[in-house]
Design a protein around this motif. Structure first.
Motif, PDB file in Angstrom:
ATOM      1  N   LEU A 280     -83.242 -71.530 -50.665  1.00 42.83           N
ATOM      2  CA  LEU A 280     -82.807 -72.923 -50.778  1.00 42.83           C
ATOM      3  C   LEU A 280     -83.728 -73.870 -50.017  1.00 42.83           C
ATOM      4  O   LEU A 280     -84.016 -74.970 -50.492  1.00 42.83           O
ATOM      5  N   LEU A 281     -84.187 -73.446 -48.853  1.00 45.01           N
ATOM      6  CA  LEU A 281     -85.142 -74.269 -48.101  1.00 45.01           C
ATOM      7  C   LEU A 281     -86.447 -74.384 -48.875  1.00 45.01           C
ATOM      8  O   LEU A 281     -87.020 -75.466 -48.985  1.00 45.01           O
ATOM      9  N   HIS A 282     -86.906 -73.296 -49.436  1.00 41.98           N
ATOM     10  CA  HIS A 282     -88.132 -73.317 -50.244  1.00 41.98           C
ATOM     11  C   HIS A 282     -87.977 -74.272 -51.427  1.00 41.98           C
ATOM     12  O   HIS A 282     -88.871 -75.085 -51.707  1.00 41.98           O
ATOM     13  N   ASP A 283     -86.839 -74.185 -52.127  1.00 43.63           N
ATOM     14  CA  ASP A 283     -86.598 -75.053 -53.280  1.00 43.63           C
ATOM     15  C   ASP A 283     -86.535 -76.529 -52.872  1.00 43.63           C
ATOM     16  O   ASP A 283     -87.056 -77.396 -53.573  1.00 43.63           O
ATOM     17  N   ALA A 284     -85.911 -76.805 -51.738  1.00 40.00           N
ATOM     18  CA  ALA A 284     -85.813 -78.190 -51.264  1.00 40.00           C
ATOM     19  C   ALA A 284     -87.194 -78.743 -50.917  1.00 40.00           C
ATOM     20  O   ALA A 284     -87.510 -79.898 -51.241  1.00 40.00           O
ATOM     21  N   VAL A 285     -88.031 -77.938 -50.281  1.00 39.40           N
ATOM     22  CA  VAL A 285     -89.395 -78.372 -49.960  1.00 39.40           C
ATOM     23  C   VAL A 285     -90.180 -78.611 -51.252  1.00 39.40           C
ATOM     24  O   VAL A 285     -90.933 -79.582 -51.363  1.00 39.40           O
ATOM     25  N   SER A 286     -89.985 -77.759 -52.236  1.00 39.64           N
ATOM     26  CA  SER A 286     -90.649 -77.957 -53.527  1.00 39.64           C
ATOM     27  C   SER A 286     -90.257 -79.300 -54.135  1.00 39.64           C
ATOM     28  O   SER A 286     -91.103 -80.015 -54.677  1.00 39.64           O
ATOM     29  N   ALA A 287     -88.988 -79.654 -54.022  1.00 40.32           N
ATOM     30  CA  ALA A 287     -88.527 -80.951 -54.536  1.00 40.32           C
ATOM     31  C   ALA A 287     -89.144 -82.098 -53.737  1.00 40.32           C
ATOM     32  O   ALA A 287     -89.577 -83.097 -54.318  1.00 40.32           O
ATOM     33  N   LEU A 288     -89.211 -81.962 -52.427  1.00 40.51           N
ATOM     34  CA  LEU A 288     -89.817 -83.012 -51.598  1.00 40.51           C
ATOM     35  C   LEU A 288     -91.288 -83.209 -51.922  1.00 40.51           C
ATOM     36  O   LEU A 288     -91.801 -84.334 -51.844  1.00 40.51           O
ATOM     37  N   LEU A 289     -91.974 -82.134 -52.264  1.00 44.49           N
ATOM     38  CA  LEU A 289     -93.391 -82.245 -52.594  1.00 44.49           C
ATOM     39  C   LEU A 289     -93.630 -83.058 -53.862  1.00 44.49           C
ATOM     40  O   LEU A 289     -94.733 -83.566 -54.073  1.00 44.49           O
ATOM     41  N   LEU A 290     -92.613 -83.198 -54.686  1.00 48.34           N
ATOM     42  CA  LEU A 290     -92.734 -83.991 -55.906  1.00 48.34           C
ATOM     43  C   LEU A 290     -92.515 -85.486 -55.662  1.00 48.34           C
ATOM     44  O   LEU A 290     -92.698 -86.290 -56.570  1.00 48.34           O
ATOM     45  N   THR A 291     -92.143 -85.844 -54.448  1.00 45.18           N
ATOM     46  CA  THR A 291     -91.909 -87.245 -54.101  1.00 45.18           C
ATOM     47  C   THR A 291     -93.124 -87.814 -53.379  1.00 45.18           C
ATOM     48  O   THR A 291     -94.036 -87.083 -53.000  1.00 45.18           O
ATOM     49  N   SER A 292     -93.088 -89.098 -53.136  1.00 44.70           N
ATOM     50  CA  SER A 292     -94.156 -89.739 -52.377  1.00 44.70           C
ATOM     51  C   SER A 292     -93.801 -89.840 -50.888  1.00 44.70           C
ATOM     52  O   SER A 292     -94.571 -90.407 -50.109  1.00 44.70           O
ATOM     53  N   CYS A 293     -92.674 -89.294 -50.506  1.00 47.62           N
ATOM     54  CA  CYS A 293     -92.221 -89.353 -49.120  1.00 47.62           C
ATOM     55  C   CYS A 293     -93.143 -88.505 -48.233  1.00 47.62           C
ATOM     56  O   CYS A 293     -93.299 -87.304 -48.453  1.00 47.62           O
ATOM     57  N   ALA A 294     -93.754 -89.151 -47.236  1.00 45.99           N
ATOM     58  CA  ALA A 294     -94.733 -88.463 -46.376  1.00 45.99           C
ATOM     59  C   ALA A 294     -94.128 -87.923 -45.084  1.00 45.99           C
ATOM     60  O   ALA A 294     -94.735 -87.102 -44.417  1.00 45.99           O
ATOM     61  N   GLN A 295     -92.939 -88.393 -44.722  1.00 50.76           N
ATOM     62  CA  GLN A 295     -92.293 -87.939 -43.486  1.00 50.76           C
ATOM     63  C   GLN A 295     -90.954 -87.304 -43.835  1.00 50.76           C
ATOM     64  O   GLN A 295     -90.090 -87.950 -44.430  1.00 50.76           O
ATOM     65  N   TRP A 296     -90.819 -86.045 -43.457  1.00 46.56           N
ATOM     66  CA  TRP A 296     -89.603 -85.295 -43.743  1.00 46.56           C
ATOM     67  C   TRP A 296     -88.873 -84.969 -42.451  1.00 46.56           C
ATOM     68  O   TRP A 296     -89.491 -84.763 -41.410  1.00 46.56           O
ATOM     69  N   THR A 297     -87.562 -84.879 -42.553  1.00 47.10           N
ATOM     70  CA  THR A 297     -86.739 -84.433 -41.436  1.00 47.10           C
ATOM     71  C   THR A 297     -85.936 -83.225 -41.894  1.00 47.10           C
ATOM     72  O   THR A 297     -85.239 -83.294 -42.910  1.00 47.10           O
ATOM     73  N   LEU A 298     -86.058 -82.144 -41.155  1.00 46.99           N
ATOM     74  CA  LEU A 298     -85.264 -80.948 -41.402  1.00 46.99           C
ATOM     75  C   LEU A 298     -84.211 -80.875 -40.306  1.00 46.99           C
ATOM     76  O   LEU A 298     -84.524 -80.611 -39.149  1.00 46.99           O
ATOM     77  N   ASP A 299     -82.968 -81.174 -40.673  1.00 44.83           N
ATOM     78  CA  ASP A 299     -81.864 -81.222 -39.720  1.00 44.83           C
ATOM     79  C   ASP A 299     -81.161 -79.867 -39.700  1.00 44.83           C
ATOM     80  O   ASP A 299     -80.551 -79.454 -40.686  1.00 44.83           O
ATOM     81  N   LEU A 300     -81.264 -79.193 -38.566  1.00 44.53           N
ATOM     82  CA  LEU A 300     -80.661 -77.873 -38.391  1.00 44.53           C
ATOM     83  C   LEU A 300     -79.445 -77.919 -37.462  1.00 44.53           C
ATOM     84  O   LEU A 300     -79.004 -76.877 -36.976  1.00 44.53           O
ATOM     85  N   SER A 301     -78.898 -79.105 -37.220  1.00 39.40           N
ATOM     86  CA  SER A 301     -77.788 -79.279 -36.284  1.00 39.40           C
ATOM     87  C   SER A 301     -76.585 -78.413 -36.628  1.00 39.40           C
ATOM     88  O   SER A 301     -75.878 -77.944 -35.745  1.00 39.40           O
ATOM     89  N   GLU A 302     -76.350 -78.219 -37.916  1.00 42.17           N
ATOM     90  CA  GLU A 302     -75.184 -77.443 -38.350  1.00 42.17           C
ATOM     91  C   GLU A 302     -75.593 -76.137 -39.021  1.00 42.17           C
ATOM     92  O   GLU A 302     -74.826 -75.578 -39.812  1.00 42.17           O
ATOM     93  N   ALA A 303     -76.782 -75.668 -38.696  1.00 38.28           N
ATOM     94  CA  ALA A 303     -77.277 -74.427 -39.293  1.00 38.28           C
ATOM     95  C   ALA A 303     -77.486 -73.372 -38.223  1.00 38.28           C
ATOM     96  O   ALA A 303     -77.739 -73.679 -37.061  1.00 38.28           O
ATOM     97  N   THR A 304     -77.397 -72.136 -38.645  1.00 39.61           N
ATOM     98  CA  THR A 304     -77.693 -70.996 -37.799  1.00 39.61           C
ATOM     99  C   THR A 304     -78.831 -70.235 -38.462  1.00 39.61           C
ATOM    100  O   THR A 304     -78.767 -69.944 -39.658  1.00 39.61           O
ATOM    101  N   VAL A 305     -79.863 -69.951 -37.695  1.00 40.94           N
ATOM    102  CA  VAL A 305     -80.961 -69.118 -38.216  1.00 40.94           C
ATOM    103  C   VAL A 305     -80.549 -67.683 -37.939  1.00 40.94           C
ATOM    104  O   VAL A 305     -80.499 -67.241 -36.801  1.00 40.94           O
ATOM    105  N   GLY A 306     -80.220 -66.967 -39.021  1.00 37.77           N
ATOM    106  CA  GLY A 306     -79.582 -65.669 -38.885  1.00 37.77           C
ATOM    107  C   GLY A 306     -80.500 -64.485 -38.742  1.00 37.77           C
ATOM    108  O   GLY A 306     -80.084 -63.435 -38.243  1.00 37.77           O
ATOM    109  N   ASP A 307     -81.752 -64.610 -39.166  1.00 36.21           N
ATOM    110  CA  ASP A 307     -82.681 -63.491 -39.065  1.00 36.21           C
ATOM    111  C   ASP A 307     -84.111 -64.004 -39.156  1.00 36.21           C
ATOM    112  O   ASP A 307     -84.343 -65.206 -39.249  1.00 36.21           O
TER     113      ASP A 307
END
Length: 123
Positions: A44-71
């Motif tokens: 899902l993160l890979h797919d979201a980055v792929s979508a962002l790459l199709l935009t002209s947005c040059a600054q991205w924010t990855l908010d992990l406040s409510e996420a757990t990195v499980g492995d």
């Protein structure tokens, strides 16, 4: 805004798969992950980055406040997002990630130093 859940409610193995919700704003470049980022959900993160790459947005924010990195797959997914952003002249900011998580992701991505928690990941 686009929301991508990791499993559908009709999936018979839904209870076996840790869930992740990715909320993506294609205008602002803000991506919020809610749930567990791991081997089963890293796509899902890979797919979201792929979508962002199709935009002209040059600054991205990855908010992990409510996420757990499980492995390590979840950690590698963050590092890969950073590498993809920098290869395309985009800037990625991690929000809500511990300093330890930020350092680990930078080391895996081959990035430089990090100025502090919530800082912009350097190009």
């Amino acid at each position: 805004m686009v929301a991508l859940p990791s499993a559908s409610p009709t999936d018979p193995h839904h209870d076996d798969v840790p869930g992740l919700l990715a909320r993506l704003n294609l205008v602002t470049g803000h991506l919020e992950l809610v749930g567990r980022l791991d081997r089963a959900t890293a796509h899902l993160l890979h797919d979201a980055v792929s979508a962002l790459l199709l935009t002209s947005c040059a600054q991205w924010t990855l908010d992990l406040s409510e996420a757990t990195v499980g492995d390590h797959h979840g950690l590698r997914a963050i590092a890969t997002a950073y590498r993809r952003a920098t290869r395309h002249d985009r800037q990625l900011t991690l929000r809500g990630a511990s300093p330890t998580l930020q350092r680990a992701a930078l080391q895996l991505s081959g990035g430089g130093h990090l100025a502090g928690a919530g800082a912009v990941v350097p190009n």
